[in-house]
Scaffold this motif. Structure first.
Motif: not given
Length: 295
Positions: A230-244, A260-274
């Protein structure tokens, strides 16, 4: 500062990206499917926001399901601004329901919007970018091609296709000085119209056959809400900031992929290996030059 065309700016990530880039002084062509009709309020609000920002705003109609519309929008940018530097592929739509219940027309329509639409815009923009031997393609993708949650089948398929097209296109355009960055947001249940504006399957008979699962489908949005602190909800602004942020980086230094994933699903690790696996295979094929930006 750059001249940037963004698709799907009426709401959510596209709207936040347009506002962020305007605040940084870019010239932004904020495109919407129906800027003078159903999207008129969004266009007006964006115009009011831009009035007190250092950047320059141009609202343009662009329906990504029409090649003629994409061609006209890009040509307007060239005619008015003289050049185009960046394309941000953001337009998209969500389907929720049972995969079997989506007809072939349903599935074709979503693939047309979410994957083929970006290809149409590329076909409009790339001749100009290739001619200048510079530019950046930013794809706003999704972690969903890895997480593949239930009841979102056509959307998962369309975003996987979108990502694959971005990757294979990057090989070719890199040889003309054009960089690619794929930004992968996680689920963002609020601040976009994805869940609230989602479409349902057309085949009511098949949908009824899955009635025992209706309670699960009904809490799809709630389930995604539960992923976040609840203290770190997903927000479209976080994606916009990364594009910028990506657009501030020097030529040749932009990341190929950013999660850019507030859910911290581990996709960054998967995609790095992929991506390492993919790049190694491309090198084994003897095509290593397409992995590097040719200036």
């Amino acid at each position: 500062m750059s001249t940037v065309l963004i698709t799907g700016t009426s709401t959510g990530i596209g709207r936040a990206t347009a506002e962020t880039l305007l605040s940084q002084g870019h010239t932004v062509y904020a495109t919407m499917r129906d800027a003078e009709g159903r999207d008129a309020t969004a266009a007006s609000q964006l115009g009011e926001f831009a009035a007190s920002r250092p950047g320059t705003l141009r609202i343009a109609g662009l329906d990504v399901t029409s090649q003629a519309s994409a061609d006209a929008a890009v040509q307007r940018v060239i005619d008015e601004a003289g050049h185009l530097d960046v394309v941000v592929h953001n337009a998209g739509h969500l389907f929720v329901g049972y995969t079997e219940a989506f007809t072939e027309d349903d599935l074709t329509r979503l693939l047309d919007v979410n994957a083929v639409g970006a290809h149409r815009v590329n076909r409009a923009a790339l001749p100009h970018l290739r001619g200048r031997r510079s530019g950046t393609l930013v794809y706003v993708g999704s972690t969903i091609l890895v997480t593949t949650p239930p009841f979102l089948g056509p959307y998962v398929a369309s975003k996987a296709a979108f990502d694959a097209l971005a990757v294979v296109t990057s090989y070719e355009v890199s040889q003309f000085g054009i960089e690619t960055s794929i930004v992968m947001p996680g689920a963002i249940p609020h601040g976009t119209n994805h869940f609230s504006g989602a479409s349902r399957a057309s085949d009511a008979q098949v949908t009824a056959a899955y009635a025992d699962l209706d309670a699960l489908v009904a809490r799809t949005n709630e389930a995604h809400d539960g992923l976040f602190d609840p203290e770190r909800p997903a927000d479209p602004q976080s994606v916009a900031d990364e594009v910028a942020r990506i657009l501030t980086l020097p030529e040749g230094c932009k990341p190929f992929r950013s999660v850019v994933d507030a859910a911290r699903a581990g996709v960054d690790h998967v995609m790095a290996f992929s991506d390492l696996t993919r790049e190694a295979f491309v090198r084994r094929l003897g095509f290593e030059e397409v992995l590097e930006l040719k200036r």
